[in-house]
Enzyme design. Structure first.
Site, short mmCIF file in Angstrom:
data_model
loop_
_atom_site.label_atom_id
_atom_site.label_comp_id
_atom_site.label_asym_id
_atom_site.label_seq_id
_atom_site.Cartn_x
_atom_site.Cartn_y
_atom_site.Cartn_z
N GLU A 255 -58.81 1.46 58.88
CA GLU A 255 -58.07 0.73 60.08
C GLU A 255 -57.01 -0.19 59.36
O GLU A 255 -57.43 -1.14 59.01
CB GLU A 255 -59.03 0.03 60.81
CG GLU A 255 -60.12 0.85 61.47
CD GLU A 255 -59.40 1.92 62.68
OE1 GLU A 255 -58.19 1.77 62.86
OE2 GLU A 255 -60.37 2.71 63.16
N CYS A 289 -53.76 -6.34 64.55
CA CYS A 289 -52.85 -5.03 64.37
C CYS A 289 -52.59 -4.61 65.63
O CYS A 289 -51.60 -3.67 65.60
CB CYS A 289 -53.69 -4.28 63.50
SG CYS A 289 -55.42 -4.21 64.32
#
Ligand code: ADP
Length: 483
Positions: A255, A289
């Protein structure tokens, strides 16, 4: 730290290996980013201790996978309940070491706990397949098996939920895990270990280790006993871990960074769009993010949007996350502040206009005022990079194809936001954006039921949802022939 906790045993400074609290070679200080004070120290393990933990996790894996799924699910549900019972303490620990607001930290604890419950339930419904046989007198079917010891390397922006989102899936299916939290935020991880122990998760099944990050990662990657590498963090470090994991051909879940476009469609109400963009930009001080990185607005509504956004931005209170009035906490470090300033300076040098939010000068050196950058061009770093700070970037577009192209003009492909009403425009964005997740008319998109993850250089694999278990399991096919 202890003054903020109801249960002082949640503040742990040692590593947690094979069911024991262990000292390391050296102590590493952990700072409060809001004040610069040292909160405590964590044990820095040696390579030998890391390898011993891997061996112990391997031994524990064989026992844990042999438990019934009901037993594993019960242990996880107990862990979930203990996390929620201690939400207040865990959130305070997180604010102290991470800096985010108490409201955000409480939200993260509940969000993180939701994955534990989800995977406790989900593991009971992991089924194999049977296939009609193309071979005479044979039976064909699959089993799903836990992959083995999983290494989980996690970042400082979500110090608790990035651990539970991975660990719950791995533990539920029968893996043992070794967590290497970010050095900035180890106490949230160690408190989770304390609660895992109380929940009766056996020794060696959930381990938390700290130490020099490249050394620890190298040991984990090089070990043949570690079968999965699940990482959340920067694309730079993700690439390094992929390279290092190639040698032992590990299953990797990554990720990584994001550069989320936020597209305001032509028929969208500008006030509402500005409100949503503020929320999508400034959570966790922009160190997320999923943060809206490029806000794309139709040219004829550009000035109205900038005015509305600037007015809302001006209301945001920057300060210590423990104060109820705070909307935006500090950045994680002075290095992060320098990076934010460098992005703004680069934009100004290349012709951008900058509107600054409020910042009390008495705050410490890690605070950065929310900032709006307009007149942005593609040669600026704020256009190209994941900003990861409270700097908002608003860009005008002429037609939707151009907006989608600007949204895709990045190596990343994690998430996108689309705000508007026309279903054809929404559909064009949905299909045209090269990302793993699109959120239409909602800032909140993530949670336990959804597959979280990116395309392009934002990563590999998915977390949460029914797909989250894939990263920690293998399909075993069998053919029973000669029947
Ligand atoms: P950030 O730059 O946002 O701190 P990183 O990707 O550097 O994000 O950090 C995420 C995790 O990666 C942390 O646990 C950190 O300790 C680890 N890490 C950082 N550098 C390295 C490295 N060179 N090798 C392995 N792990 C690393």
């Amino acid at each position: 730290v202890l003054a903020y906790l109801d249960d002082q045993r949640l503040f742990r400074q040692l590593a947690y290996c094979n069911g024991k609290w262990v000292n390391g070679d050296a102590d590493t200080p952990v700072m409060n980013p809001a004040t610069g004070e040292i909160l405590g120290y964590t044990a820095s393990l040696s390579a030998a201790q890391v390898n011993q933990t891997i061996d112990d996790a391997q031994a524990a894996f064989h026992l844990w996978r042999a438990e019934s799924v009901e037993t594993r699910a019960e242990r996880l549900m107990q862990w979930h309940d203990l996390v929620m019972d201690n939400q207040h303490d865990l959130a305070h620990l997180m604010v102290l070491e991470q800096g985010k607001t108490l409201r955000e930290a409480e939200g993260e604890i509940a969000y993180g706990a939701s994955f534990i419950r989800w995977f406790a339930e989900e593991a009971k419904r992991v089924y194999g397949d049977t296939m009609p046989s193309h071979i005479p007198n044979a039976h064909l079917a699959t089993l799903r098996e836990p992959i083995g010891v999983a290494a989980l390397i996690t970042p400082w922006n979500f110090p608790s939920a990035m651990i539970t989102r991975k660990a719950a899936a791995a533990l539920a299916i029968g893996c043992s895990v070794i967590v290497k939290p970010a050095e900035e935020t180890p106490f949230s991880a160690l408190a989770l270990a304390e609660l895992a122990e109380r929940a009766g998760i056996p020794a060696g099944v959930f381990n938390v280790i700290m130490g020099d990050a490249p050394m620890v990662s190298t040991q984990l990657c090089q070990s043949d006993k570690v079968k999965a590498m699940s990482f959340t963090g920067s694309t730079r470090v993700g690439r390094l871990l992929l390279e290092q994991s190639a040698h032992t051909v590990k299953k990797c879940a990554m990720e990584l960074g994001g550069n989320a476009p936020f597209i305001v469609l032509p028929d969208m109400d500008i006030q509402q769009a500005a409100r949503a963009a503020i929320d999508a930009k400034f959570q966790t001080s922009g160190q997320d993010c999923l943060a809206a990185n490029k806000i794309l607005v139709p040219r004829d509504k550009y000035q109205a949007f900038v005015d509305a956004f600037a007015a809302l931005m001006d209301e945001l209170e920057v300060g210590n996350g423990l104060l109820p009035s705070t909307d935006i906490g500090p950045l994680i470090s002075s290095r992060a502040v320098d990076k934010a300033q460098a992005l703004v300076d680069d934009a100004i040098a290349k012709g951008a206009t900058v509107i600054g939010g409020k910042l009390n000068p008495n705050l410490g050196e890690n605070f950065f005022a929310p900032t709006l950058v307009t007149k942005v061009t593609p040669d600026m770093l704020v256009y190209q990079e994941e900003t990861f700070c409270p700097v908002a970037v608003v860009i005008a577009y002429d037609d939707l194809d151009q907006a989608i192209a600007m949204g895709n003009d990045t190596e990343y492909g994690l998430a996108a936001y689309v705000y508007g009403n026309d279903i054809r425009d929404i559909w064009r964005c949905l299909r045209g954006l090269e990302v793993g997740m699109v959120s239409v008319n909602s800032v909140k998109m993530t949670g336990h039921p959804i597959p979280f993850g990116g395309v392009k250089q934002s990563g590999l694999g998915r977390e949460g949802s029914r797909y989250g278990i894939d990263e920690f399991s293998e399909i075993k096919y069998y053919c029973l022939g000669g029947l």
